[in-house]
Write an enzyme that holds these catalytic residues in place. Structure first.
Site, short mmCIF file in Angstrom:
data_model
loop_
_atom_site.label_atom_id
_atom_site.label_comp_id
_atom_site.label_asym_id
_atom_site.label_seq_id
_atom_site.Cartn_x
_atom_site.Cartn_y
_atom_site.Cartn_z
N LYS A 19 0.86 -1.19 0.00
CA LYS A 19 0.00 0.00 0.00
C LYS A 19 0.89 1.23 0.00
O LYS A 19 2.03 1.18 0.47
CB LYS A 19 -0.88 0.04 1.26
N1 GLU Z 1 -7.15 0.14 -3.29
C1 GLU Z 1 -7.90 -1.02 -3.61
C2 GLU Z 1 -8.00 -1.94 -2.40
O1 GLU Z 1 -7.89 -1.50 -1.27
C3 GLU Z 1 -7.42 -1.71 -4.88
C4 GLU Z 1 -6.01 -2.23 -4.86
C5 GLU Z 1 -5.53 -2.75 -6.21
O2 GLU Z 1 -6.30 -2.76 -7.17
O3 GLU Z 1 -4.36 -3.13 -6.26
O4 GLU Z 1 -8.25 -3.11 -2.51
#
Ligand code: GLU
Length: 390
Positions: free
Chosen positions: A79
């Protein structure tokens, strides 16, 4: 194994100097965290928000590890975040911030290392800037370095609505298991960003549910007969807020969590349902469209009360699942139809729901624990097989 899985593999903290429109330079702080890569490259979004912290990004990265393992896609968890207030910045300032952040985290991201995507207050334009910045640095177009890109730049059909669509598929399964009808069911949605707004649109249009309450970060609106979701979307597009959507009554933002409804979708940020307000939450079915919206204490209260809660690592996994399809399409330069994306997503979400439900029944526990039993087991197995090097 517990020590290995609870620790973050890699954390990068960067400082991001940005020339603001007024000529001054402001320095922002950004993070990229890779929690685990036992099952594949790190994967997870980038969040722009004034209250982002390193600890929050670490938590979000670990949820990505468990989420990817729950739905069985070959990724670890990562993240990113930048502490900034995107709503008060110009497009030019946001572009410069994004590009410098991308440049700073370039050494640790890449199609086979760590693949960012959108999260709170980032979107396909943000992903286009990151893809371009990394491509300029590497000297060739690197499509698969981020997902959630615009269709014209190697994005996937269906990615924009995928988080909400995946959630809709598991909500349908939950209704089936509980013998509930989705048609005319009263739905309340707390959070009206990409996930919440798309969910509202689809559950009303495709399943005939009644969206009785919605809230964005500024305030909420109610209509017990059902809000005209198309009107709410138009109103939000024109004014930036859901407040004063035609034919609705105003309600405080967080009271939307407490309205009388059949299905509640916390679709905003972490820690929305806590011990302080869980006593007033009335929905018998809750699907966590946001990451971490229910605190552990509130979770226990809901379980004891017999509420069926679909945990974030299952309920919102549709986004990263279609990100995976996008990354696959980028790597073999062959693009799928929207129908194929939807069908494959539906199968993946149904299989994941069935697996989590079976684990929960087998261990006589809640769906969250069921999901963790599956996910932790898969990551632990991969870790064990790989062993420790050097
Ligand atoms: N931000 C989204 C999540 O929390 C998508 C992450 C992604 O597509 O890699 O799952």
């Amino acid at each position: 194994m517990r020590q290995v899985l609870k620790n973050t593999k890699r954390q990068l903290v960067v400082s991001i100097p940005v020339k603001m429109d007024g000529g001054e330079v402001k320095v922002f702080e950004g993070y990229r965290v890779q929690h685990n890569i036992a099952r594949g490259p790190a994967k997870g979004g980038i969040r722009f928000h004034p209250r982002v912290t390193l600890d929050e990004v670490k938590a979000l990265a670990s949820w990505m590890t468990w989420k990817c393992a729950t739905v069985g896609i070959p990724y670890g968890g990562g993240k990113g975040g930048v502490v900034c207030d995107p709503k008060s910045m110009s497009r030019g300032e946001l572009e410069r911030l994004t590009r410098r952040y991308a440049f700073e985290i370039a050494p640790i991201i890449g199609p086979d290392r760590d693949i960012p995507a959108p999260d709170v207050y980032t979107d396909e334009q943000t992903m286009a800037w990151i893809m371009d910045t990394i491509s300029m640095v590497r000297g060739h177009t690197e499509l698969a370095v981020v997902t959630g890109k615009p269709l014209a730049l190697g994005g996937s059909q269906g990615r924009a609505e995928a988080t909400a669509r995946g959630c809709l598929y598991v909500v349908r399964e939950a209704c089936r298991v509980r013998g509930m009808q989705l048609r005319d069911a009263r739905v309340a949605i707390h959070g009206f960003g990409n996930a919440g707004a798309n969910f509202a649109r689809m559950v009303a249009a495709e399943d005939g549910a009644r969206v009785v309450a919605i809230a964005d970060s500024r305030g909420g609106v109610l209509n017990a007969e059902g809000i005209d979701v198309q009107a709410a979307l138009r109103h939000k597009a024109e004014t930036g807020v859901v407040e004063r959507t035609p034919n609705t009554e105003p309600v405080a933002r967080d009271e939307v969590l407490e309205v009388d409804c059949d299905i509640l979708l916390p679709a905003a940020l972490e820690n929305s349902i806590t011990l302080a307000n869980v006593g007033r939450v009335r929905a018998p079915l809750i699907a966590e469209l946001a990451n971490g919206p229910v605190t552990p204490g509130a979770d226990r209260v809901l379980f004891d009360r017999g509420v069926l809660l679909l945990p974030d690592i299952l309920a919102n996994a549709g986004g990263v699942t279609v990100s995976y399809y996008e990354w696959v399409q980028n790597q073999y330069s062959y693009f799928w139809t929207e129908e194929r994306v939807k069908e494959t997503l539906e199968q993946t979400m149904q299989t994941a729901f069935a697996g989590v439900h079976a684990a929960a029944e087998r261990h006589k526990t809640d769906m969250r624990t069921g999901a963790y039993i599956l996910a932790v087991g898969r990551v632990a197995e991969a870790t064990d097989l790989r062993g420790i090097f050097p």
